[in-house]
Design a protein around this motif. Sequence first.
Motif: not given
Length: 125
Positions: A88-94, A107-113, A118-121
């Motif tokens: 199975e393909p590796l799922d790199e989601r959090i 996903g693996a390529g998320f933009h940290g800032p 989003v989390l602050d809101v």
Amino acid sequence: MDRSSEGQRRYQSWPDDLKREIVSATLEPGASVAAVARRYGVNANQVFSWRKRLLAAASEAAPPHRDEPAEPGLIPVVLTAEVPDASEPLDERIEIELGGGYRVRVGAGFHGPALRRVLDVLERR
């Protein structure tokens, strides 16, 4: 800081409504405290002080949400020892589950800032 006619330092007094307006501007997504302070002609350290004081007062005055504990504390984390199947393909989601029924998946390529905004809101809801 101004100087009086005798040459002594006199500190500027800022109205509470204006302090709240300035602090509110620093809480907008992507806002910089330094940029907001420059826009209002205030020292950034002063804005940080107001922000700390006003946010602390707001958190003390606000009743806790029914799903949230009254005091801040640790949140449980569950780790699973799943061994991925090589076929199975590796799922790199959090996946992050928040109070209030919110769930954020990145996903693996998320933009940290962007994730922080989003989390602050969601935290303020």
